[in-house]
Design a protein around this motif. Sequence first.
Motif, PDB file in Angstrom:
ATOM      1  N   LEU A   1       7.322   9.060 -20.401  1.00  0.00           N
ATOM      2  CA  LEU A   1       7.670   7.720 -20.857  1.00  0.00           C
ATOM      3  C   LEU A   1       6.545   7.125 -21.697  1.00  0.00           C
ATOM      4  N   GLY A   2       5.302   7.276 -21.243  1.00  0.00           N
ATOM      5  CA  GLY A   2       4.168   6.776 -22.011  1.00  0.00           C
ATOM      6  C   GLY A   2       4.053   7.445 -23.367  1.00  0.00           C
ATOM      7  N   MET A   3       4.283   8.747 -23.415  1.00  0.00           N
ATOM      8  CA  MET A   3       4.236   9.474 -24.688  1.00  0.00           C
ATOM      9  C   MET A   3       5.325   8.987 -25.637  1.00  0.00           C
ATOM     10  N   MET A   4       6.499   8.733 -25.086  1.00  0.00           N
ATOM     11  CA  MET A   4       7.607   8.279 -25.921  1.00  0.00           C
ATOM     12  C   MET A   4       7.353   6.884 -26.466  1.00  0.00           C
ATOM     13  N   GLU A   5       6.798   6.011 -25.642  1.00  0.00           N
ATOM     14  CA  GLU A   5       6.478   4.666 -26.115  1.00  0.00           C
ATOM     15  C   GLU A   5       5.475   4.721 -27.267  1.00  0.00           C
ATOM     16  N   GLU A   6       4.453   5.556 -27.132  1.00  0.00           N
ATOM     17  CA  GLU A   6       3.445   5.632 -28.195  1.00  0.00           C
ATOM     18  C   GLU A   6       4.032   6.213 -29.475  1.00  0.00           C
ATOM     19  N   ARG A   7       4.892   7.198 -29.343  1.00  0.00           N
ATOM     20  CA  ARG A   7       5.539   7.752 -30.525  1.00  0.00           C
ATOM     21  C   ARG A   7       6.432   6.703 -31.187  1.00  0.00           C
ATOM     22  N   ALA A   8       7.133   5.905 -30.387  1.00  0.00           N
ATOM     23  CA  ALA A   8       7.992   4.859 -30.939  1.00  0.00           C
ATOM     24  C   ALA A   8       7.167   3.826 -31.694  1.00  0.00           C
ATOM     25  N   ARG A   9       6.015   3.473 -31.155  1.00  0.00           N
ATOM     26  CA  ARG A   9       5.122   2.557 -31.881  1.00  0.00           C
ATOM     27  C   ARG A   9       4.759   3.136 -33.250  1.00  0.00           C
ATOM     28  N   ALA A  10       4.411   4.417 -33.263  1.00  0.00           N
ATOM     29  CA  ALA A  10       4.013   5.054 -34.516  1.00  0.00           C
ATOM     30  C   ALA A  10       5.167   5.103 -35.509  1.00  0.00           C
ATOM     31  N   LYS A  11       6.386   5.391 -35.005  1.00  0.00           N
ATOM     32  CA  LYS A  11       7.546   5.421 -35.889  1.00  0.00           C
ATOM     33  C   LYS A  11       7.811   4.062 -36.505  1.00  0.00           C
TER      34      LYS A  11
END
Length: 326
Positions: free
Chosen positions: A96-106
């Motif tokens: 979940l943490g990895m996905m949140e950070e990727r979403a921020r980057a996107k």
Amino acid sequence: MTAFAVRPALPEDAEAICALLNAVDVIEIGRPETDLVSVRADLDHPEADLPNNSWVGFHGDELVVYGLLWDDSGADRIDMDQYVLPAHQEAAAVVLGMMEERARAKAAANGADRAVLHLHLNIEPTLDTTLLTGRGWRVVRRYHVLTRPLDAAADQVPAPPPGVTLRTVRDEADQRLAHALLQESFADHFDFQPKSYEKWLADLGELIDWDLVWIASAEGEGDVAAMVTSNHRAAHGWINALGVLERGRRRGLGGFLLSHAFGVYAGLGRDVIGLGVDTANATGAPRLYEAHDMSRHYAVDTWEVDLPVVPAPVAGAPAGVGAPTP
């Protein structure tokens, strides 16, 4: 103690992912309903970008968590799915943490100053929802997956209402028309994300059968409705989208299209057909489906979190130069 390891998904993970999703299905809805065709379609999607937008987490050799992220908006809205076995919440938290950070980057790469994430979960999910509420997530919408039994003797293809004609999609011009009709008819719906024709085709995938896509016309109004259906799901037939333009409503078109799908799919040997609906749909769709004997199979909540992002660095700028973190 067995270590947890996470990496991007690969196309060859499809069977393991399908098995995980079906294990989650059994817990959440009582039976496996995920088919390998759909899993492979997600992994093979031309915009999937698996190295950056997918995660598979293993406890030893066992796949215990899977995540997939996609960006339909090209702006701040980012969608994600996550599936986990109940005994592996720590692994879920990591992914979940990895996905949140990727979403921020996107979102930052899209030029947005925030990432509005949506995660779709069964109302009684295998994921511990305190992991979400503790990170600021909240439920913003509920959807029902409705199903209806079909009977080849009782469900016959109906005659169209007076002044209405129905045709299957015949060529690219009709494909483009079906896309335009659905885009317009859903434009005011919650969470609608406009899609180009090319994106819409990619989302439908190679298995779309255009003989199971229909356009309805009304006398004096022209083409006013479209319905896309799918017959590749193992569990049941599926109505992907049924849209009627405002000028075509109050003519019984929605009910006619539903009954048409029932008759066609019963004739194909299907014993169940399903669709998804927003429970707060303002067009009265839930009442229409209930009136046509569709009932709730299970319910899904849309969870949302609004995260600030750091703008993407300006090309050529020294490392570390940019706007301050919000």
